[in-house]
Design a protein around this motif. Structure first.
Motif, PDB file in Angstrom:
ATOM      1  N   LYS A   1     -18.066   8.274  11.844  1.00  0.00           N
ATOM      2  CA  LYS A   1     -17.905   9.605  12.429  1.00  0.00           C
ATOM      3  C   LYS A   1     -17.572   9.571  13.918  1.00  0.00           C
ATOM      4  CE  LYS A   1     -20.736  12.254   9.248  1.00  0.00           C
ATOM      5  NZ  LYS A   1     -22.053  12.804   8.963  1.00  0.00           N
TER       6      LYS A   1
ATOM      7  N   THR B   1     -14.103  10.596  16.028  1.00  0.00           N
ATOM      8  CA  THR B   1     -14.143  11.642  17.059  1.00  0.00           C
ATOM      9  C   THR B   1     -13.529  11.119  18.355  1.00  0.00           C
ATOM     10  OG1 THR B   1     -16.191  12.439  16.041  1.00  0.00           O
ATOM     11  CG2 THR B   1     -15.673  13.303  18.221  1.00  0.00           C
TER      12      THR B   1
ATOM     13  N   SER C   1      -9.719  10.780  17.976  1.00  0.00           N
ATOM     14  CA  SER C   1      -9.113  12.119  18.004  1.00  0.00           C
ATOM     15  C   SER C   1      -9.024  12.635  19.440  1.00  0.00           C
ATOM     16  CB  SER C   1      -9.974  13.040  17.136  1.00  0.00           C
ATOM     17  OG  SER C   1      -9.560  14.346  17.232  1.00  0.00           O
ATOM     18  N   ALA C   2     -10.104  12.488  20.215  1.00  0.00           N
ATOM     19  CA  ALA C   2     -10.127  12.960  21.600  1.00  0.00           C
ATOM     20  C   ALA C   2      -9.159  12.146  22.458  1.00  0.00           C
ATOM     21  CB  ALA C   2     -11.548  12.888  22.155  1.00  0.00           C
TER      22      ALA C   2
ATOM     23  N   GLY D   1     -11.059  11.706   8.466  1.00  0.00           N
ATOM     24  CA  GLY D   1     -12.121  12.685   8.681  1.00  0.00           C
ATOM     25  C   GLY D   1     -12.517  13.373   7.385  1.00  0.00           C
TER      26      GLY D   1
ATOM     27  N   VAL E   1     -14.424  10.852   5.224  1.00  0.00           N
ATOM     28  CA  VAL E   1     -15.784  10.635   5.733  1.00  0.00           C
ATOM     29  C   VAL E   1     -16.679  11.821   5.353  1.00  0.00           C
ATOM     30  CG1 VAL E   1     -17.163  10.546   7.845  1.00  0.00           C
ATOM     31  CG2 VAL E   1     -15.205   9.032   7.584  1.00  0.00           C
ATOM     32  N   LYS E   2     -16.135  13.007   5.485  1.00  0.00           N
ATOM     33  CA  LYS E   2     -16.927  14.195   5.098  1.00  0.00           C
ATOM     34  C   LYS E   2     -17.210  14.155   3.605  1.00  0.00           C
ATOM     35  CE  LYS E   2     -15.910  17.461   8.758  1.00  0.00           C
ATOM     36  NZ  LYS E   2     -15.084  18.510   9.306  1.00  0.00           N
TER      37      LYS E   2
ATOM     38  N   ARG F   1     -13.490  31.530   9.958  1.00  0.00           N
ATOM     39  CA  ARG F   1     -13.245  30.280  10.671  1.00  0.00           C
ATOM     40  C   ARG F   1     -11.993  29.575  10.157  1.00  0.00           C
ATOM     41  NH1 ARG F   1     -18.471  27.944  10.133  1.00  0.00           N
ATOM     42  NH2 ARG F   1     -17.732  26.453   8.601  1.00  0.00           N
TER      43      ARG F   1
ATOM     44  N   GLU G   1     -28.624  27.374   2.750  1.00  0.00           N
ATOM     45  CA  GLU G   1     -27.537  27.967   3.551  1.00  0.00           C
ATOM     46  C   GLU G   1     -26.451  26.935   3.863  1.00  0.00           C
ATOM     47  OE1 GLU G   1     -29.060  29.774   7.048  1.00  0.00           O
ATOM     48  OE2 GLU G   1     -27.158  30.714   7.569  1.00  0.00           O
ATOM     49  N   ASP G   2     -26.889  25.743   4.284  1.00  0.00           N
ATOM     50  CA  ASP G   2     -25.918  24.693   4.628  1.00  0.00           C
ATOM     51  C   ASP G   2     -25.080  24.314   3.414  1.00  0.00           C
ATOM     52  OD1 ASP G   2     -28.020  22.876   6.962  1.00  0.00           O
ATOM     53  OD2 ASP G   2     -26.513  24.435   7.269  1.00  0.00           O
TER      54      ASP G   2
ATOM     55  N   GLU H   1     -22.511  26.978   2.614  1.00  0.00           N
ATOM     56  CA  GLU H   1     -21.391  26.960   3.548  1.00  0.00           C
ATOM     57  C   GLU H   1     -20.436  25.828   3.205  1.00  0.00           C
ATOM     58  OE1 GLU H   1     -23.118  29.218   7.466  1.00  0.00           O
ATOM     59  OE2 GLU H   1     -21.941  27.399   7.661  1.00  0.00           O
TER      60      GLU H   1
END
Lengths: 114, 429
Positions: free
Chosen positions: B235, B239, B242-243, B269, B272-273, B303, B329-330, B333
């Protein structure tokens, strides 16, 4: 905006310090929880970006302390998704899940300060 | 894992219950059948001898014979007894167990029984009466009540037989109470034994189950830990890459190579998710609260709205107000996120999300236009499965599998089909 970026990965810190500076923000970087606590108690920040797994500290305590001072927080986490979660004080924190893109970081910052 | 353990225990107990019930049931059924056969042997012998077991009993019974019917009576006379006995089963020559069997020589002396004869004109006559449990009047009424039967059990432990001889109906009733006592004891012992056996088995299985599942729980924990570690190791580097690419593009301008790197980073990405969904989802992983599903759906779709616009996909959303649900909730989503990703990958021109109540269920429906032929597509919920309209850039095929597992953990159902050019995924919660 004056931002404190607390992250243990130095490469990540270096990239986002540069990116956020390019966006016009003043960024202070710290690598662990102790430095985070020192900085937040001595200076005022408009926003704190905090890695949930930052070493040498309990991130929940840091978040609570920042919430008590009404400082918006973006929490970087491996779990969950980007959204607001209310803290005990009613202040909402924004959670941003790894891996994220720069645009997602910008969206999280916007959400946190509003 | 707790659910798996409970299921194992239930199935093991059910199997044991069925096995014990069948085996003990067969044993008891055979036992009672054999008792009935033994009783039938005796009643047949009595029938062969026209209502009595030995001459002494015949004489005793005939002492009360109605004298009016003496001439017409067909009760065998002394000089006819041997003829009447011809061809009958002889006691002492029974099949099977000799002195232990129903044909034992002692049976004729120990058996409690009576026989009544019923004539066409309605009157009756006692042929034999060797019983103390009932008086003659009650015995006659009892026998009369069985005149139209053939053979069977009466009043629990009495066996009867009805036979015809020279236009007369004979009803013999024998007391098998003592003979049936061991059978009933075996039945009670079987039932008690089965209950005790099941109780002991439950205890033993519970103890063994904990030991049996320990390696599985350990393996499950290690798998989750491994997947989480692998996830985390990828992860942060993704990141950073990407940055870094954005910084390079801003300072030196974008080119084909930076675009290729960004594309690959985006693919990784997604993978990985998706790795997080590989772990076996356990219901105990849920953190249930009262969730405003309408708000969750609208938030995620808001979103994702820009991404639909970027890909020229028209997004329509129809949600009923304030639909609440007990759920994590998570997780929800992520479910909505996965449905959005699916629509973004495969929709050609439009996608639609609906949330409404139908009877006692909450329905969440995600649809998009597609080239796939009409039909049911349950396979899309299998891990690593992609339909033929997918290409290599479209993730690992784990998203809808995650949706299915998590909806199931919330006691819901999922289905997928193509109808008139629309790919429709329906969640019933």
């Amino acid at each position: 905006m004056k931002i404190l970026f607390a992250e243990s990965d130095r490469d990540l810190l270096m990239c986002y310090k540069k990116l956020l500076a390019m966006d016009g923000h003043e960024v202070t970087d710290v690598f662990d929880g102790v430095q985070t606590a020192i900085k937040t108690s001595s200076e005022k920040y408009d926003l704190v970006i905090l890695d949930n797994a930052i070493p040498c500290a309990d991130s929940d305590r840091i978040i609570t302390s920042l919430n008590n001072k009404n400082v918006p927080v973006v929490v970087l986490t491996g779990q969950g998704s980007m959204k607001k979660r209310a803290s005990a004080k009613g202040r909402s924190n924004t959670y941003l899940r790894f891996p994220f893109s720069p645009s997602e970081m910008r969206a999280a910052i916007a959400e946190a300060v509003h | 894992m707790k659910k798996v353990k409970t299921r194992y225990l239930c199935f093991a107990m059910l199997s044991l219950f069925i096995l014990l019930t069948v085996v003990l049931g067969i044993i008891n059924a055979v036992n009672f059948t054999m008792a009935a056969q033994d009783a039938d042997f005796i009643t047949q012998t009595i029938a062969d001898r026209k209502g009595y077991l030995n001459e002494q009993q015949k004489l005793n019974g005939n002492k009360h014979k109605d004298k009016k019917n003496t001439e017409t009576s067909d009760t065998p006379q002394k000089n006819e007894s041997s003829d009447n006995n011809a061809g009958m089963t002889q006691f002492g020559e029974s099949e099977g167990f000799g002195p232990m069997g129903p044909g034992s020589p002692e049976t004729s002396n120990s058996l409690r029984y009576f026989t009544y004869i019923f004539y066409r004109d309605g009157h009756s006559e006692k042929a034999a009466f060797q019983i103390s449990a009932v008086d003659e009047e009650e015995a006659e009424q009892w026998a009369r009540s069985l005149v139209n039967e053939t053979t069977g059990w009466t009043r629990g432990t009495y066996r009867y037989r009805v036979f015809e001889y020279k236009h007369r109906t004979y009803v013999t009733i024998i007391d098998q109470g003592r003979e049936l006592l061991p059978s009933y004891r075996i039945l009670i012992i079987s039932v008690c034994g089965e209950l005790a056996g099941l109780a002991i088995s439950f205890l033993v299985l519970s103890i063994i189950g904990n030991r049996l599942f320990r390696p599985l729980e350990e393996a499950d924990r290690k798998q989750k830990s491994f997947i989480a570690n692998v996830e985390n190791k990828f992860k942060v580097p993704l990141t950073v890459i990407s940055a870094s690419m954005e910084i390079i593009e801003k300072e030196k301008g974008a080119d084909d190579y930076t675009t290729a790197v960004n594309r690959q980073v985006k693919k990784m990405g997604v993978l990985v998710k998706d790795l997080g969904t590989l772990a076996i989802f356990d219901e105990s992983d849920l953190n249930k609260t009262t969730l405003d599903l309408t708000h969750a759906v609208n938030t995620v779709l808001e979103r994702k709205c820009d991404e639909f616009t970027k890909q020229d996909i028209t997004l329509s959303v129809q949600t009923e107000e304030s639909i609440e649900l007990d759920g994590d909730e998570d997780v929800f989503e992520k479910i909505i996120d996965e449905l959005c990703e699916n629509a973004l990958h495969y929709a050609k021109t439009h996608a639609c999300f609906e949330l409404f109540k139908e009877k006692d269920r909450i329905i969440l429906r995600a649809s998009n236009d597609t080239d796939l032929p009409n039909g049911e597509y349950e396979r899309v919920f299998d891990r690593f499965t992609k339909m033929k309209n997918a290409d290599d850039s479209d993730g690992a095929g784990l998203g809808l599998s995650y949706v299915k597992n998590t909806v199931k953990a919330h006691d819901g159902r999922v289905s997928a089909k193509v109808e008139n050019g629309e790919f429709i995924v329906t969640l019933a919660l």
